[in-house]
Design a protein around this motif. Structure first.
Motif, PDB file in Angstrom:
ATOM      1  N   GLU A  19      36.413  38.415  82.506  1.00 51.57           N
ATOM      2  CA  GLU A  19      37.553  39.252  82.125  1.00 51.57           C
ATOM      3  C   GLU A  19      38.667  38.417  81.497  1.00 51.57           C
ATOM      4  N   VAL A  20      38.892  37.227  82.042  1.00 49.13           N
ATOM      5  CA  VAL A  20      39.931  36.340  81.503  1.00 49.13           C
ATOM      6  C   VAL A  20      39.526  35.850  80.114  1.00 49.13           C
ATOM      7  N   LYS A  21      38.250  35.514  79.940  1.00 49.91           N
ATOM      8  CA  LYS A  21      37.765  35.063  78.629  1.00 49.91           C
ATOM      9  C   LYS A  21      37.935  36.156  77.582  1.00 49.91           C
ATOM     10  N   VAL A  22      37.673  37.395  77.968  1.00 46.96           N
ATOM     11  CA  VAL A  22      37.823  38.510  77.014  1.00 46.96           C
ATOM     12  C   VAL A  22      39.282  38.668  76.618  1.00 46.96           C
ATOM     13  N   VAL A  23      40.192  38.594  77.573  1.00 45.00           N
ATOM     14  CA  VAL A  23      41.622  38.708  77.264  1.00 45.00           C
ATOM     15  C   VAL A  23      42.061  37.570  76.351  1.00 45.00           C
ATOM     16  N   MET A  24      41.605  36.353  76.639  1.00 40.26           N
ATOM     17  CA  MET A  24      41.955  35.212  75.786  1.00 40.26           C
ATOM     18  C   MET A  24      41.419  35.413  74.370  1.00 40.26           C
ATOM     19  N   THR A  25      40.213  35.926  74.265  1.00 37.06           N
ATOM     20  CA  THR A  25      39.609  36.167  72.953  1.00 37.06           C
ATOM     21  C   THR A  25      40.386  37.227  72.196  1.00 37.06           C
ATOM     22  N   ARG A  26      40.738  38.310  72.876  1.00 38.72           N
ATOM     23  CA  ARG A  26      41.523  39.373  72.227  1.00 38.72           C
ATOM     24  C   ARG A  26      42.863  38.832  71.737  1.00 38.72           C
ATOM     25  N   ASN A  27      43.506  37.992  72.549  1.00 41.72           N
ATOM     26  CA  ASN A  27      44.781  37.397  72.139  1.00 41.72           C
ATOM     27  C   ASN A  27      44.602  36.508  70.916  1.00 41.72           C
ATOM     28  N   ARG A  28      43.521  35.741  70.883  1.00 44.33           N
ATOM     29  CA  ARG A  28      43.254  34.860  69.740  1.00 44.33           C
ATOM     30  C   ARG A  28      43.004  35.698  68.487  1.00 44.33           C
ATOM     31  N   VAL A  29      42.236  36.775  68.628  1.00 48.21           N
ATOM     32  CA  VAL A  29      41.957  37.651  67.486  1.00 48.21           C
ATOM     33  C   VAL A  29      43.266  38.238  66.957  1.00 48.21           C
ATOM     34  N   ARG A  30      44.120  38.718  67.856  1.00 45.73           N
ATOM     35  CA  ARG A  30      45.406  39.276  67.430  1.00 45.73           C
ATOM     36  C   ARG A  30      46.245  38.235  66.693  1.00 45.73           C
ATOM     37  N   SER A  31      46.202  36.987  67.178  1.00 47.82           N
ATOM     38  CA  SER A  31      46.997  35.956  66.512  1.00 47.82           C
ATOM     39  C   SER A  31      46.464  35.677  65.104  1.00 47.82           C
ATOM     40  N   PHE A  32      45.139  35.698  64.926  1.00 49.38           N
ATOM     41  CA  PHE A  32      44.573  35.526  63.581  1.00 49.38           C
ATOM     42  C   PHE A  32      44.975  36.687  62.680  1.00 49.38           C
ATOM     43  N   ILE A  33      44.879  37.909  63.195  1.00 54.67           N
ATOM     44  CA  ILE A  33      45.263  39.079  62.399  1.00 54.67           C
ATOM     45  C   ILE A  33      46.741  39.010  62.032  1.00 54.67           C
ATOM     46  N   ASN A  34      47.588  38.609  62.982  1.00 57.63           N
ATOM     47  CA  ASN A  34      49.023  38.500  62.705  1.00 57.63           C
ATOM     48  C   ASN A  34      49.307  37.444  61.645  1.00 57.63           C
ATOM     49  N   GLU A  35      48.557  36.340  61.681  1.00 56.79           N
ATOM     50  CA  GLU A  35      48.820  35.264  60.719  1.00 56.79           C
ATOM     51  C   GLU A  35      48.216  35.532  59.345  1.00 56.79           C
ATOM     52  N   TYR A  36      46.975  36.055  59.309  1.00 55.19           N
ATOM     53  CA  TYR A  36      46.250  36.186  58.042  1.00 55.19           C
ATOM     54  C   TYR A  36      46.111  37.619  57.545  1.00 55.19           C
ATOM     55  N   GLY A  37      46.457  38.596  58.361  1.00 58.99           N
ATOM     56  CA  GLY A  37      46.283  39.996  57.985  1.00 58.99           C
ATOM     57  C   GLY A  37      44.820  40.399  58.060  1.00 58.99           C
ATOM     58  N   THR A  38      44.563  41.692  58.027  1.00 57.81           N
ATOM     59  CA  THR A  38      43.183  42.161  58.140  1.00 57.81           C
ATOM     60  C   THR A  38      42.352  41.754  56.933  1.00 57.81           C
ATOM     61  N   GLU A  39      43.000  41.489  55.799  1.00 54.29           N
ATOM     62  CA  GLU A  39      42.263  41.079  54.598  1.00 54.29           C
ATOM     63  C   GLU A  39      41.823  39.617  54.672  1.00 54.29           C
ATOM     64  N   GLY A  40      42.399  38.829  55.564  1.00 51.95           N
ATOM     65  CA  GLY A  40      42.101  37.406  55.637  1.00 51.95           C
ATOM     66  C   GLY A  40      41.292  36.995  56.853  1.00 51.95           C
ATOM     67  N   VAL A  41      40.814  37.971  57.614  1.00 54.76           N
ATOM     68  CA  VAL A  41      40.043  37.671  58.823  1.00 54.76           C
ATOM     69  C   VAL A  41      38.654  38.277  58.676  1.00 54.76           C
ATOM     70  N   TYR A  42      37.642  37.488  58.981  1.00 55.11           N
ATOM     71  CA  TYR A  42      36.249  37.928  58.918  1.00 55.11           C
ATOM     72  C   TYR A  42      35.530  37.461  60.166  1.00 55.11           C
ATOM     73  N   ILE A  43      34.407  38.116  60.467  1.00 51.83           N
ATOM     74  CA  ILE A  43      33.549  37.713  61.571  1.00 51.83           C
ATOM     75  C   ILE A  43      32.267  37.161  60.972  1.00 51.83           C
ATOM     76  N   SER A  44      31.870  35.985  61.406  1.00 49.84           N
ATOM     77  CA  SER A  44      30.556  35.481  61.044  1.00 49.84           C
ATOM     78  C   SER A  44      29.577  36.112  62.024  1.00 49.84           C
ATOM     79  N   PHE A  45      28.656  36.906  61.499  1.00 55.83           N
ATOM     80  CA  PHE A  45      27.788  37.736  62.342  1.00 55.83           C
ATOM     81  C   PHE A  45      26.335  37.346  62.134  1.00 55.83           C
ATOM     82  N   SER A  46      25.694  36.876  63.210  1.00 56.92           N
ATOM     83  CA  SER A  46      24.287  36.472  63.116  1.00 56.92           C
ATOM     84  C   SER A  46      23.342  37.569  63.596  1.00 56.92           C
ATOM     85  N   GLY A  47      23.894  38.576  64.270  1.00 57.38           N
ATOM     86  CA  GLY A  47      23.055  39.611  64.854  1.00 57.38           C
ATOM     87  C   GLY A  47      22.601  39.270  66.259  1.00 57.38           C
ATOM     88  N   GLY A  48      22.946  38.074  66.733  1.00 60.03           N
ATOM     89  CA  GLY A  48      22.606  37.666  68.087  1.00 60.03           C
ATOM     90  C   GLY A  48      23.589  38.222  69.104  1.00 60.03           C
TER      91      GLY A  48
END
Length: 106
Positions: A19-48
């Motif tokens: 649960e703590v890891k998920v909260v930390m991850t969500r906070n990190r994602v929000r910080s990326f979105i705040n800094e780069y905007g939704t147009e500057g953030v992507y997910i590298s997706f392997s399907g795994g």
């Protein structure tokens, strides 16, 4: 934004409850979105499993965040099928065919 962790910090974070890891991850994602905007953030997706979980966490923050899948022709057919079923995925393919890559580079 620069994130470098020491080995001790990494071990400490690995031992945290999920649960703590998920909260930390969500906070990190929000910080990326705040800094780069939704147009500057992507997910590298392997399907795994790991990238699927990350994509779920990211998309709960903002469904507009695109994912990028690199189809190297070496993925299992089930992975490729799973990837095609996901929304907002960009599939990139190598310019050089696999046979030529093997011939040139081994």
């Amino acid at each position: 934004m620069k994130y470098i962790l020491s080995a001790d910090t990494l071990r400490c974070r690995q031992s945290l409850p999920l649960e703590v890891k998920v909260v930390m991850t969500r906070n990190r994602v929000r910080s990326f979105i705040n800094e780069y905007g939704t147009e500057g953030v992507y997910i590298s997706f392997s399907g795994g499993k790991d990238s699927t979980i990350l994509m779920d966490i990211v998309r709960r923050e903002d469904r507009r965040i695109p994912a990028v899948f690199v189809d190297t022709w070496m993925e299992y057919p089930g992975i490729r099928q799973f990837v095609r079923q996901q929304e907002n995925i960009t599939v990139l393919k190598p310019v050089m065919p696999l046979k030529e890559i093997i011939t040139r580079y081994g």
